[in-house]
Design a protein around this motif. Structure first.
Motif, PDB file in Angstrom:
ATOM      1  N   GLN A 416      53.078  43.374  36.262  1.00 39.38           N
ATOM      2  CA  GLN A 416      52.684  44.727  35.477  1.00 39.38           C
ATOM      3  C   GLN A 416      51.249  44.538  34.964  1.00 39.38           C
ATOM      4  OE1 GLN A 416      55.141  42.201  34.735  1.00 39.38           O
ATOM      5  NE2 GLN A 416      55.760  42.135  32.414  1.00 39.38           N
ATOM      6  N   TYR A 417      50.578  43.479  34.916  1.00 39.72           N
ATOM      7  CA  TYR A 417      49.287  43.306  34.487  1.00 39.72           C
ATOM      8  C   TYR A 417      47.917  43.503  35.461  1.00 39.72           C
ATOM      9  CZ  TYR A 417      51.906  41.987  30.315  1.00 39.72           C
ATOM     10  OH  TYR A 417      53.196  41.691  29.466  1.00 39.72           O
ATOM     11  N   VAL A 418      48.689  43.469  36.736  1.00 37.29           N
ATOM     12  CA  VAL A 418      47.560  43.501  37.652  1.00 37.29           C
ATOM     13  C   VAL A 418      46.352  44.602  37.484  1.00 37.29           C
ATOM     14  CG1 VAL A 418      47.190  43.821  40.350  1.00 37.29           C
ATOM     15  CG2 VAL A 418      49.167  42.224  39.442  1.00 37.29           C
ATOM     16  N   GLY A 419      46.903  45.759  37.506  1.00 39.10           N
ATOM     17  CA  GLY A 419      45.921  46.841  37.359  1.00 39.10           C
ATOM     18  C   GLY A 419      44.927  46.733  36.383  1.00 39.10           C
ATOM     19  N   PRO A 420      45.139  46.555  35.034  1.00 40.15           N
ATOM     20  CA  PRO A 420      44.282  46.179  34.011  1.00 40.15           C
ATOM     21  C   PRO A 420      43.194  44.979  34.232  1.00 40.15           C
ATOM     22  CG  PRO A 420      46.301  46.692  33.027  1.00 40.15           C
ATOM     23  CD  PRO A 420      46.413  46.574  34.258  1.00 40.15           C
ATOM     24  N   ILE A 421      43.639  44.062  34.849  1.00 36.19           N
ATOM     25  CA  ILE A 421      43.079  42.831  34.825  1.00 36.19           C
ATOM     26  C   ILE A 421      42.225  43.114  36.181  1.00 36.19           C
ATOM     27  CG2 ILE A 421      43.165  40.358  36.112  1.00 36.19           C
ATOM     28  CD1 ILE A 421      45.791  40.011  34.355  1.00 36.19           C
ATOM     29  N   LEU A 426      36.229  44.000  37.957  1.00 34.55           N
ATOM     30  CA  LEU A 426      35.458  44.744  38.596  1.00 34.55           C
ATOM     31  C   LEU A 426      34.164  44.938  37.550  1.00 34.55           C
ATOM     32  CD1 LEU A 426      37.742  47.135  40.316  1.00 34.55           C
ATOM     33  CD2 LEU A 426      36.039  45.369  41.633  1.00 34.55           C
ATOM     34  N   GLU A 427      34.636  45.323  36.239  1.00 34.90           N
ATOM     35  CA  GLU A 427      33.735  45.681  35.301  1.00 34.90           C
ATOM     36  C   GLU A 427      32.636  44.335  35.043  1.00 34.90           C
ATOM     37  OE1 GLU A 427      33.826  45.276  30.391  1.00 34.90           O
ATOM     38  OE2 GLU A 427      35.470  46.162  31.253  1.00 34.90           O
ATOM     39  N   LYS A 428      33.165  42.968  35.333  1.00 36.29           N
ATOM     40  CA  LYS A 428      32.382  41.909  35.389  1.00 36.29           C
ATOM     41  C   LYS A 428      31.687  41.645  36.497  1.00 36.29           C
ATOM     42  CE  LYS A 428      33.469  40.685  30.995  1.00 36.29           C
ATOM     43  NZ  LYS A 428      32.307  40.852  30.120  1.00 36.29           N
ATOM     44  N   ARG A 429      31.553  42.397  37.587  1.00 35.65           N
ATOM     45  CA  ARG A 429      30.889  42.416  38.691  1.00 35.65           C
ATOM     46  C   ARG A 429      31.742  41.537  39.811  1.00 35.65           C
ATOM     47  NH1 ARG A 429      25.348  40.344  38.468  1.00 35.65           N
ATOM     48  NH2 ARG A 429      25.824  39.540  36.391  1.00 35.65           N
ATOM     49  N   GLY A 430      32.928  41.406  39.437  1.00 38.40           N
ATOM     50  CA  GLY A 430      33.623  40.427  40.354  1.00 38.40           C
ATOM     51  C   GLY A 430      34.150  41.203  41.598  1.00 38.40           C
ATOM     52  N   VAL A 431      34.248  40.349  42.739  1.00 42.16           N
ATOM     53  CA  VAL A 431      34.532  40.808  44.103  1.00 42.16           C
ATOM     54  C   VAL A 431      35.815  39.819  44.392  1.00 42.16           C
ATOM     55  CG1 VAL A 431      33.741  40.981  46.461  1.00 42.16           C
ATOM     56  CG2 VAL A 431      32.238  41.289  44.697  1.00 42.16           C
ATOM     57  N   GLN A 432      36.803  40.913  44.994  1.00 39.07           N
ATOM     58  CA  GLN A 432      38.153  40.240  45.174  1.00 39.07           C
ATOM     59  C   GLN A 432      38.222  39.680  46.428  1.00 39.07           C
ATOM     60  OE1 GLN A 432      42.380  42.138  45.965  1.00 39.07           O
ATOM     61  NE2 GLN A 432      42.059  42.318  43.932  1.00 39.07           N
ATOM     62  N   LEU A 438      52.882  35.169  44.549  1.00 41.62           N
ATOM     63  CA  LEU A 438      53.728  33.884  44.576  1.00 41.62           C
ATOM     64  C   LEU A 438      55.449  34.097  44.631  1.00 41.62           C
ATOM     65  CD1 LEU A 438      51.466  32.326  41.841  1.00 41.62           C
ATOM     66  CD2 LEU A 438      51.248  32.050  44.432  1.00 41.62           C
ATOM     67  N   ASP A 439      55.559  35.211  44.006  1.00 45.73           N
ATOM     68  CA  ASP A 439      57.103  35.654  44.095  1.00 45.73           C
ATOM     69  C   ASP A 439      57.146  36.977  43.583  1.00 45.73           C
ATOM     70  OD1 ASP A 439      56.964  35.541  41.218  1.00 45.73           O
ATOM     71  OD2 ASP A 439      57.628  33.441  41.266  1.00 45.73           O
ATOM     72  N   GLU A 440      58.385  37.464  43.581  1.00 45.83           N
ATOM     73  CA  GLU A 440      58.308  38.723  43.078  1.00 45.83           C
ATOM     74  C   GLU A 440      57.958  39.289  41.556  1.00 45.83           C
ATOM     75  OE1 GLU A 440      62.232  36.993  42.293  1.00 45.83           O
ATOM     76  OE2 GLU A 440      60.875  37.036  44.126  1.00 45.83           O
ATOM     77  N   LYS A 441      57.577  38.328  40.879  1.00 48.66           N
ATOM     78  CA  LYS A 441      57.223  38.553  39.438  1.00 48.66           C
ATOM     79  C   LYS A 441      55.748  38.335  39.159  1.00 48.66           C
ATOM     80  CE  LYS A 441      61.536  38.006  37.055  1.00 48.66           C
ATOM     81  NZ  LYS A 441      62.431  37.074  36.251  1.00 48.66           N
ATOM     82  N   ARG A 442      55.164  37.258  40.174  1.00 48.47           N
ATOM     83  CA  ARG A 442      53.974  36.651  39.925  1.00 48.47           C
ATOM     84  C   ARG A 442      52.932  37.112  40.939  1.00 48.47           C
ATOM     85  NH1 ARG A 442      53.517  31.076  39.096  1.00 48.47           N
ATOM     86  NH2 ARG A 442      54.784  30.965  40.569  1.00 48.47           N
ATOM     87  N   VAL A 443      51.578  37.051  40.635  1.00 50.95           N
ATOM     88  CA  VAL A 443      50.792  37.545  41.544  1.00 50.95           C
ATOM     89  C   VAL A 443      49.408  36.457  41.320  1.00 50.95           C
ATOM     90  CG1 VAL A 443      48.991  38.959  42.590  1.00 50.95           C
ATOM     91  CG2 VAL A 443      50.975  39.868  41.593  1.00 50.95           C
ATOM     92  N   ASP A 457      33.354  36.974  26.738  1.00 55.19           N
ATOM     93  CA  ASP A 457      34.529  37.332  26.395  1.00 55.19           C
ATOM     94  C   ASP A 457      35.706  37.570  27.236  1.00 55.19           C
ATOM     95  OD1 ASP A 457      33.050  39.339  27.623  1.00 55.19           O
ATOM     96  OD2 ASP A 457      33.745  41.103  26.561  1.00 55.19           O
ATOM     97  N   PHE A 458      35.254  37.040  28.539  1.00 52.28           N
ATOM     98  CA  PHE A 458      36.322  37.265  29.513  1.00 52.28           C
ATOM     99  C   PHE A 458      37.744  36.611  29.299  1.00 52.28           C
ATOM    100  CE2 PHE A 458      38.418  36.140  33.358  1.00 52.28           C
ATOM    101  CZ  PHE A 458      38.391  37.195  34.259  1.00 52.28           C
ATOM    102  N   TYR A 459      37.815  35.593  28.867  1.00 54.58           N
ATOM    103  CA  TYR A 459      38.822  34.874  28.605  1.00 54.58           C
ATOM    104  C   TYR A 459      39.951  35.525  27.700  1.00 54.58           C
ATOM    105  CZ  TYR A 459      42.253  30.765  28.117  1.00 54.58           C
ATOM    106  OH  TYR A 459      43.367  30.092  28.154  1.00 54.58           O
ATOM    107  N   ASP A 460      39.061  35.791  26.482  1.00 52.67           N
ATOM    108  CA  ASP A 460      39.816  36.625  25.369  1.00 52.67           C
ATOM    109  C   ASP A 460      40.525  38.011  25.794  1.00 52.67           C
ATOM    110  OD1 ASP A 460      39.016  34.440  23.654  1.00 52.67           O
ATOM    111  OD2 ASP A 460      37.379  35.620  22.912  1.00 52.67           O
ATOM    112  N   ARG A 461      39.598  38.773  26.430  1.00 47.66           N
ATOM    113  CA  ARG A 461      40.004  39.889  26.825  1.00 47.66           C
ATOM    114  C   ARG A 461      41.123  39.611  28.017  1.00 47.66           C
ATOM    115  NH1 ARG A 461      35.139  44.011  28.451  1.00 47.66           N
ATOM    116  NH2 ARG A 461      37.021  45.036  29.115  1.00 47.66           N
ATOM    117  N   LEU A 462      41.003  38.727  28.777  1.00 50.67           N
ATOM    118  CA  LEU A 462      42.316  38.692  29.789  1.00 50.67           C
ATOM    119  C   LEU A 462      43.522  38.261  29.049  1.00 50.67           C
ATOM    120  CD1 LEU A 462      42.981  38.210  32.903  1.00 50.67           C
ATOM    121  CD2 LEU A 462      42.363  35.574  32.359  1.00 50.67           C
ATOM    122  N   LYS A 463      43.383  37.459  27.865  1.00 50.61           N
ATOM    123  CA  LYS A 463      44.458  37.146  27.163  1.00 50.61           C
ATOM    124  C   LYS A 463      45.253  38.414  26.641  1.00 50.61           C
ATOM    125  CE  LYS A 463      45.404  33.017  28.025  1.00 50.61           C
ATOM    126  NZ  LYS A 463      46.521  32.466  28.859  1.00 50.61           N
TER     127      LYS A 463
END
Length: 603
Positions: A416-421, A426-432, A438-443, A457-463
Motif C-alpha cells: 500500500q505504500y509503493v506509490g508514495p515511496i 524520483l524526487e531524490k533523482r532515483g532510477v528504478q 516478494l509475496d502478495e503483501k510485500r514489494v 532526510d531520505f530515511y526519515d521521510r521513508l519511515k
C-alpha cells in the motif's frame, strides 16, 4: 575447558528486531545478573546515547556458562551487534570472531532489508546461520508467513527455525540447545603459535587500552610478551580474562576464547582493529585475514567552539577512533573556525552519534560543518581530484566534468505504500532498476540514486511515508557524471567557509533559500541590518535580511516640522551604515547545527 565445548556466536538482524533484548534473556538465564533492570534496560548497551535512542551502536561481547540437557558444560561467547545500516562495519567485525550467527526475524515485520544484508555478510564468512523468529507473543505475529520468507527469501531451512519471545523468555532454553547442537566448535590448538584477532578495544584512564580479541590458536597468559603484527609494537601482558558484563580476570586465554587483555598500552596509534597479536617466543609466520578497510561515505569537519580546546578535541577523537574503527580523520583548518579535523563517517546517524559522544563523554563544545560526500572532479588539464571539502573545489573554468557517488538502494515495503515511496525516490533523482513482489503483501524496490540525496532526510521521510513499515539498505556502486556547483553562504557580505556546500545545480536555489531562512532564525539581531545570502560564484541566488534593532530617535519630537524628524532619521541611517562597515556578526553554534538539519525539518 576443552575447545570442543566452546561456542562463539553473534546475533544479527534488522534494526529493532529484538537483538539486545534476546541477549538480556541469555544473560539472565545464565544468572550473570539477578533480575532485569528498571524499565527493561538493555544490559549490553552501556552508553547513555544507546539507552536514550533504543539502538545498539557498539557490538558487545559476553561469555555465558551453560549446562546442556545432557549435563555437559559449555562456554558460550555471545556478541550482540547493531542493526542500523550505518553500523554494518561493527557487524562485520563481530562476525569475523564467530563460527555461528542467530538471524533474528520479527514475527510481525518479517524479513527486512538489513536482515538480508546481514545474512549475506554471515555467509561471506561461512558462518552457520540459525534462523530465529522473535516476538511470537505479539497478537500481530504471523509465524507461517515468516517461515515461508525464511525458505523463499533467505534460502534457509525452515525446519531449523527456533521460536522465541525475547521479552518473556519463552523458547530461550530450546534456543540454547540449538546453539550447542548446530554451531560448530572453534578450530585451533593451544600448542600452536599465538594468533589473536583484535576485533575491538576501549580506553581506561587508569589501565590504558583494553584490547578485545578472539584467539584462533595458541595461549595468552599474564606476563607473556606479545607483538602487534601491523605496528611491530611489543608489550607485556599485565592482565587477561573474559567479559561477563564486567571484566573477569582469568590469567589465561586459550584457542577459541573471546576475551580481553591489558598490557599498559598508552600509545593509542599502536592498536589497530583487525590486527593480529602474536607471541615473541614463538611468533606466527603470517597475520590472520583482518577486516576489509572501511570506506567512509559522509565527510564533515569538526572544530572546537573555543580554540583553546583543540588539544582536548584531538585526544577525544583519538580515543573514539580506538573504540570506533570506522571513524576516519585528518587535520583541517578554516578561516572562520580555526584548527579542527576533517572526519569521514559511515552515514548521518554515525555522524550524530560521534557528535553526541564528543560532547557528553569529553565535555567539549564543538561545531560541525555541512556534511558532504566525496566527488571526483576531472580537470581540463587531465588531472583528477577527489574532493569532499567544498573549500577545495576548484574554479569552474578549469573543470571538465564532475562525478558523484551512486548507491543501490533496496527498499522492502508493504504494497500500500509503493506509490508514495516511488515518488520520494524520483524526487531524490532515483532510477528504478527492479521491482520484485516478494509475496502478495510485500514489494522489493531497487533504485540507483546519488548518495548525497540520501544523506539528509531520505530515511526519515521513508519511515514517515510508510508508517515505519518500509526497510532500507544500501551499498555504494560507483560514480556517475553530475552537474555540481559550490554554494557559498555570505553573512554581512563575508563568506562563511564552514557553511559552504557542494550541491547538484538544479537543487542549489532551493538549498540556498533553505539555509538562509534557517540562519535568519538562528543569528541574533544586531544594531545594523544583516544580509544573509546564498551565492554560486558571483551570482546571488537567495537572500534573507535580519532587521536591525532601532532606537526611536523621533520620540522627542512633539509636532513640529517633518524636516526635523527626517533629519534625525537620516542621521541615524548614516550611523547604522558606519556600524555595518565595522560591525562583526558572531554566528552561534546552534546556527551551524540548524543548517545540518535543514532538510530533515522542511516537511
Amino acid at each position: 575447558m576443552d575447545i570442543k565445548h566452546k561456542r562463539n556466536f553473534c546475533i544479527i538482524a534488522h534494526i529493532d528486531h529484538g537483538k539486545s533484548t534476546l541477549a538480556d534473556r541469555f544473560i539472565e538465564k545464565a544468572r550473570l545478573v539477578t533480575s532485569r533492570g528498571p524499565m527493561g534496560t538493555q544490559l549490553l548497551d552501556n552508553m547513555d546515547i544507546e539507552k536514550e535512542r533504543g539502538i545498539t551502536i557498539k557490538s558487545q561481547a559476553v561469555t555465558i556458562p551453560y549446562t546442556a540437557a545432557d549435563g555437559q558444560e559449555y562456554e558460550l561467547n555471545l556478541v550482540d551487534t547493531p542493526g542500523h545500516v550505518d553500523f554494518t562495519y561493527e557487524v562485520s567485525r563481530a562476525i569475523s570472531s564467530c563460527e555461528g550467527a542467530l538471524l533474528l526475524i520479527d514475527a510481525s515485520q518479517g524479513v527486512e532489508a538489513q536482515t538480508l544484508a546481514n545474512l549475506y555478510l554471515a555467509m561471506e564468512h561461512n558462518l552457520e546461520v540459525i534462523p530465529v523468529i522473535n516476538k511470537i507473543d505479539l497478537p500481530s505475529a504471523d509465524i507461517p508467513a515468516c517461515l515461508h520468507q525464511i525458505d523463499h527469501d533467505l534460502g534457509l531451512d525452515p525446519d531449523m527455525t527456533c521460536f522465541v519471545s525475547a521479552k518473556t523468555g519463552e523458547g530461550v532454553d530450546s534456543l540454547y540447545e540449538a546453539i550447542v547442537k548446530n554451531i560448530p566448535a572453534p578450530e585451533g590448538s593451544d600448542d600452536n603459535s599465538l594468533k589473536a584477532l583484535i576485533f575491538d578495544s576501549h580506553y581506561d584512564p587508569y589501565r590504558g587500552v583494553i584490547v578485545h580479541c578472539r584467539l584462533f590458536s595458541g595461549t595468552l597468559k599474564t606476563g607473556d610478551e606479545i607483538k602487534f603484527m601491523h605496528s611491530d609494537a611489543v608489550y607485556k601482558v599485565e592482565d587477561c580474562g573474559i567479559f561477563q558484563l564486567q571484566l573477569v580476570t582469568k590469567g589465561e586465554l586459550k584457542a577459541g576464547d573471546v576475551g580481553y587483555f591489558i598490557a599498559g598500552i598508552k600509545t593509542i596509534s599502536d592498536i589497530r582493529v583487525g590486527d593480529t597479536v602474536t607471541g615473541i617466543k614463538n611468533p606466527a609466520s603470517e597475520p590472520l585475514a583482518g577486516f576489509k578497510e572501511v570506506k567512509p561515505v559522509v565527510f564533515s569537519s569538526i572544530y572546537p567552539v573555543d580554540s583553546n580546546d583543540y588539544e582536548e578535541l584531538q585526544e577525544a577523537i583519538e580515543r573514539l577512533k580506538l573504540n570506533d574503527a570506522s571513524l576516519v580523520y585528518e587535520k583541517d583548518n578554516s578561516a572562520a573556525l580555526g584548527f579542527g579535523f576533517r572526519c569521514g563517517f559511515l552515514g548521518m546517524l554515525h555522524l550524530e552519534v560521534i557528535q553526541e559522544r564528543i560532547e557528553r563523554e569529553f565535555d567539549l563544545s564543538i561545531v560541525f560543518t555541512s556534511p558532504s560526500v566525496r566527488y571526483i572532479v576531472h580537470m581540463k588539464n587531465g588531472e583528477t581530484l577527489y574532493i569532499d571539502n567544498p573549500l577545495e573545489y576548484p574554479e569552474v573554468m578549469r573543470i571538465d566534468y564532475s562525478e558523484e557517488p551512486y548507491i543501490q538502494a533496496n527498499i522492502i515495503t508493504p504494497t500500500q505504500y509503493v506509490g508514495p515511496i516511488i515518488s520520494l525516490c524520483l524526487e531524490k533523482r532515483g532510477v528504478q532498476s527492479a521491482m520484485n513482489y516478494l509475496d502478495e503483501k510485500r514489494v522489493e524496490l531497487v533504485y540507483e540514486m546519488p548518495l548525497a540525496e540520501v544523506l539528509f532526510d531520505f530515511y526519515d521521510r521513508l519511515k514517515s511515508i510508510s508508517r515505519g513499515y518500509a526497510s532500507f539498505d544500501y551499498e555504494v556502486i560507483g560514480y556517475k557524471k553530475t552537474d555540481l556547483v559550490r554554494l557559498d553562504i555570505l553573512v554581512n557580505s563575508e563568506p562563511v567557509d564552514a557553511l559552504s556546500q557542494l550541491v547538484f545545480k538544479d537543487n542549489a536555489q532551493s538549498r540556498g533559500r533553505m539555509v538562509c531562512e534557517r540562519l535568519k532564525d538562528e543569528i541574533p539581531r544586531q544594531q545594523f541590518k544583516i544580509a544573509i545570502q546564498g551565492a554560486i560564484g558571483g551570482n546571488i541566488i537567495s537572500r534573507e535580511t535580519i532587521s536591525a534593532y532601532r532606537k526611536d530617535v523621533t520620540a522627542k519630537c512633539y509636532g513640529g516640522d517633518i524636516s526635523r524628524k527626517r533629519k534625525l532619521l537620516e542621521k541615524q541611517k548614516e550611523g547604522k551604515k558606519r556600524m555595518k562597515m565595522v560591525g562583526n556578526v558572531e554566528i552561534p553554534q546552534q546556527a551551524f547545527l540548524a543548517v545540518l538539519k535543514t532538510n530533515e525539518d522542511k516537511q
